[in-house]
Design an enzyme around this catalytic site. Structure first.
Site, PDB file in Angstrom:
ATOM      1  N   ASP A 147       0.796  -1.318   0.069  1.00 24.44           N
ATOM      2  CA  ASP A 147       0.206  -0.073  -0.014  1.00 24.44           C
ATOM      3  C   ASP A 147       0.916   1.164  -0.049  1.00 24.44           C
ATOM      4  OD1 ASP A 147      -2.834   1.226   0.742  1.00 24.44           O
ATOM      5  OD2 ASP A 147      -1.418   2.195   1.868  1.00 24.44           O
ATOM      6  N   TYR A 207       2.749   9.629  -0.872  1.00 22.61           N
ATOM      7  CA  TYR A 207       4.061   9.423   0.075  1.00 22.61           C
ATOM      8  C   TYR A 207       5.466   9.452  -0.329  1.00 22.61           C
ATOM      9  CZ  TYR A 207       0.137   6.597   2.370  1.00 22.61           C
ATOM     10  OH  TYR A 207      -0.780   6.201   2.903  1.00 22.61           O
ATOM     11  N   LYS A 248      -2.649   5.696  -4.194  1.00 26.46           N
ATOM     12  CA  LYS A 248      -3.600   6.492  -4.118  1.00 26.46           C
ATOM     13  C   LYS A 248      -3.451   7.964  -4.731  1.00 26.46           C
ATOM     14  CE  LYS A 248      -3.568   4.539   0.444  1.00 26.46           C
ATOM     15  NZ  LYS A 248      -2.576   4.320   0.887  1.00 26.46           N
ATOM     16  N   HIS A 258      -7.733   9.238  -2.365  1.00 25.84           N
ATOM     17  CA  HIS A 258      -6.813   9.225  -0.949  1.00 25.84           C
ATOM     18  C   HIS A 258      -7.461  10.191   0.307  1.00 25.84           C
ATOM     19  CE1 HIS A 258      -2.493   9.338   0.819  1.00 25.84           C
ATOM     20  NE2 HIS A 258      -3.330   9.382   1.790  1.00 25.84           N
TER      21      HIS A 258
HETATM   22  P1  NAP Z   1       0.715   1.943  11.843  1.00 26.21           P
HETATM   23  O1  NAP Z   1       1.016   0.675  10.930  1.00 26.21           O
HETATM   24  O2  NAP Z   1      -0.460   1.825  12.787  1.00 26.21           O
HETATM   25  O3  NAP Z   1       2.023   2.084  12.844  1.00 26.21           O
HETATM   26  C1  NAP Z   1       3.306   1.961  12.348  1.00 26.21           C
HETATM   27  C2  NAP Z   1       4.390   2.262  13.819  1.00 26.21           C
HETATM   28  O4  NAP Z   1       4.223   1.051  14.549  1.00 26.21           O
HETATM   29  C3  NAP Z   1       5.605   2.330  13.306  1.00 26.21           C
HETATM   30  O5  NAP Z   1       5.973   3.261  14.250  1.00 26.21           O
HETATM   31  C4  NAP Z   1       6.258   1.188  13.341  1.00 26.21           C
HETATM   32  O6  NAP Z   1       7.768   1.396  13.812  1.00 26.21           O
HETATM   33  C5  NAP Z   1       5.611   0.647  14.552  1.00 26.21           C
HETATM   34  N1  NAP Z   1       5.207  -0.920  14.619  1.00 26.21           N
HETATM   35  C6  NAP Z   1       5.071  -1.865  13.497  1.00 26.21           C
HETATM   36  N2  NAP Z   1       5.105  -3.006  13.744  1.00 26.21           N
HETATM   37  C7  NAP Z   1       5.373  -3.069  15.237  1.00 26.21           C
HETATM   38  C8  NAP Z   1       5.468  -4.092  16.144  1.00 26.21           C
HETATM   39  N3  NAP Z   1       5.309  -5.173  15.960  1.00 26.21           N
HETATM   40  N4  NAP Z   1       5.964  -3.892  17.614  1.00 26.21           N
HETATM   41  C9  NAP Z   1       6.033  -2.551  17.763  1.00 26.21           C
HETATM   42  N5  NAP Z   1       5.993  -1.594  16.920  1.00 26.21           N
HETATM   43  C10 NAP Z   1       5.575  -1.698  15.678  1.00 26.21           C
HETATM   44  O7  NAP Z   1       0.814   3.296  11.203  1.00 26.21           O
HETATM   45  P2  NAP Z   1       0.691   3.476   9.774  1.00 26.21           P
HETATM   46  O8  NAP Z   1       2.082   3.518   8.897  1.00 26.21           O
HETATM   47  O9  NAP Z   1       0.177   5.011   9.800  1.00 26.21           O
HETATM   48  O10 NAP Z   1      -0.672   2.898   9.165  1.00 26.21           O
HETATM   49  C11 NAP Z   1      -0.216   1.746   8.436  1.00 26.21           C
HETATM   50  C12 NAP Z   1      -0.497   1.974   6.776  1.00 26.21           C
HETATM   51  O11 NAP Z   1      -1.738   2.598   6.558  1.00 26.21           O
HETATM   52  C13 NAP Z   1       0.480   2.991   6.160  1.00 26.21           C
HETATM   53  O12 NAP Z   1       1.945   2.462   5.983  1.00 26.21           O
HETATM   54  C14 NAP Z   1      -0.167   3.375   4.979  1.00 26.21           C
HETATM   55  O13 NAP Z   1       0.234   2.344   4.005  1.00 26.21           O
HETATM   56  C15 NAP Z   1      -1.714   3.373   5.368  1.00 26.21           C
HETATM   57  N6  NAP Z   1      -2.165   4.620   5.570  1.00 26.21           N
HETATM   58  C16 NAP Z   1      -2.978   5.300   4.942  1.00 26.21           C
HETATM   59  C17 NAP Z   1      -3.418   6.432   5.567  1.00 26.21           C
HETATM   60  C18 NAP Z   1      -4.719   7.164   4.335  1.00 26.21           C
HETATM   61  O14 NAP Z   1      -5.002   8.366   4.549  1.00 26.21           O
HETATM   62  N7  NAP Z   1      -5.249   6.569   3.566  1.00 26.21           N
HETATM   63  C19 NAP Z   1      -3.219   7.151   6.542  1.00 26.21           C
HETATM   64  C20 NAP Z   1      -2.207   6.539   7.313  1.00 26.21           C
HETATM   65  C21 NAP Z   1      -1.580   5.269   6.887  1.00 26.21           C
HETATM   66  P3  NAP Z   1       8.895   0.846  12.962  1.00 26.21           P
HETATM   67  O15 NAP Z   1       8.525   1.190  11.586  1.00 26.21           O
HETATM   68  O16 NAP Z   1      10.164   1.616  13.453  1.00 26.21           O
HETATM   69  O17 NAP Z   1       8.939  -0.796  13.236  1.00 26.21           O
END
Ligand code: NAP
Length: 282
Positions: free
Chosen positions: A43, A48, A73, A106
């Site tokens: 994704d 990004y 997106k 998006h």
């Molecule tokens: P998330 O997946 O909720 O959290 C990522 C955070 O958690 C990072 O700081 C990561 O650190 C940490 N982490 C990951 N696995 C872990 C584990 N097993 N134990 C401890 N910490 C862990 O946040 P997100 O990246 O915002 O959301 C996921 C995806 O959703 C994004 O990458 C993106 O593709 C999508 N997204 C979309 C939108 C939208 O508006 N459509 C908005 C936000 C996100 P490290 O990297 O240091 O491991």
């Protein structure tokens, strides 16, 4: 990998890898490691700034295109029928692909109706297997679905233990729209990773809090795309299919819902104005 079936019959992996906030110079390595760990759904987004690096990792992996599920997106500054079409072509070019699996609007801002017509076109032309939206609250989702030929197949929205979206999921289900979680860990806010209840449930399964959260989402039929730049966490986050939360554990996690975003409300006029006017860097 377990899949969900979208309303046009396309199979989408229930768990994938998100690349938001991975700097472009780290993205090729991170995505290569994620693919090596077994992720097949990726994704990204024009916003990004790392589509080219995602494309390089895909090409370097040697994995057959048909075995991957790639989402990107459309950003709001490219909203509107003509601009959206150009933005789609640019994303495809940056990714180095000849089709996408899923293309999402998006944010629910700007000329989303014009954008949606462009998305319907690229879908009809076979350039993307599915189309959908992101950050659409129920009112905007219903309006877009009811006044267009093709209804969105996916709505990617903030979904995690503190903002569970159960009513939104019900509405989406009734309308054939697959819910996809972004921020499954709330990006660690509210001390999610050390939450006592989640930690207790995790210890009964010999799993981590992250694995419990992903398992809870998958058991609710929510598509998840956790992000990590660390190989050991990537491996952990995909390893959630060998245990099951029981009804009491599901009910306990349900009590963590606050019914509100831990980031911001996409309907807040200040957010609409700020986020809706962010221009992409060329
Ligand atoms: P998330 O997946 O909720 O959290 C990522 C955070 O958690 C990072 O700081 C990561 O650190 C940490 N982490 C990951 N696995 C872990 C584990 N097993 N134990 C401890 N910490 C862990 O946040 P997100 O990246 O915002 O959301 C996921 C995806 O959703 C994004 O990458 C993106 O593709 C999508 N997204 C979309 C939108 C939208 O508006 N459509 C908005 C936000 C996100 P490290 O990297 O240091 O491991």
């Amino acid at each position: 990998m377990r899949t969900v079936t979208l309303n046009n019959g396309v199979e989408m992996p229930i768990l994938g890898f998100g690349v938001y906030q991975i700097p472009p110079e780290q993205t090729e390595r991170a995505v290569s490691e994620a693919l090596a760990a077994g992720y097949r759904s990726l994704d990204t987004a024009a916003a990004y700034g790392n589509e080219e690096a995602v494309g390089r990792a895909i090409r370097g992996s040697g994995i057959l295109r048909r075995d991957l599920f790639v989402t990107t997106k459309l950003w709001t500054s490219d909203a509107g029928e003509d601009k959206a079409r150009s933005a789609f072509d640019a994303s495809l070019r940056k990714l180095g692909l000849d089709y996408l699996d899923l293309y999402l609007i998006h944010q629910p801002y700007g000329d989303v109706y014009g954008s949606w017509r462009a998305m319907e076109s690229v879908h009809r032309e076979g350039l993307t297997r599915a189309i959908g939206v992101s950050n659409f609250h129920a009112d905007r989702l219903v309006d877009l679905s009811d006044h267009n030929e093709i209804a969105p197949m996916v709505n990617q929205v903030e979904t995690h233990p503190f903002y569970q979206r159960t009513a939104d999921q019900e509405l989406m289900r009734a309308r054939g729209v697959q819910i996809e979680s972004w921020g499954p860990f709330a990006e660690g806010r509210n001390e999610l990773f050390t939450n006592p209840m989640l930690s207790e449930i995790a210890s009964t399964h010999g799993k981590s809090v992250a694995q419990v959260v992903l398992r809870w989402l998958v058991q609710r039929d929510v598509v998840v795309i956790p992000k990590s730049v660390r190989a050991e966490r990537m491996a952990q986050n995909i390893d959630v299919f060998d245990f099951e939360l029981d009804a009491d554990q599901m009910a306990a996690i349900a009590t963590l819902d606050t019914g509100a975003s831990v980031f911001f409300d996409h309907r807040d006029p200040a957010v609409v104005s700020r986020l809706g006017n962010v221009e992409l860097k060329a």
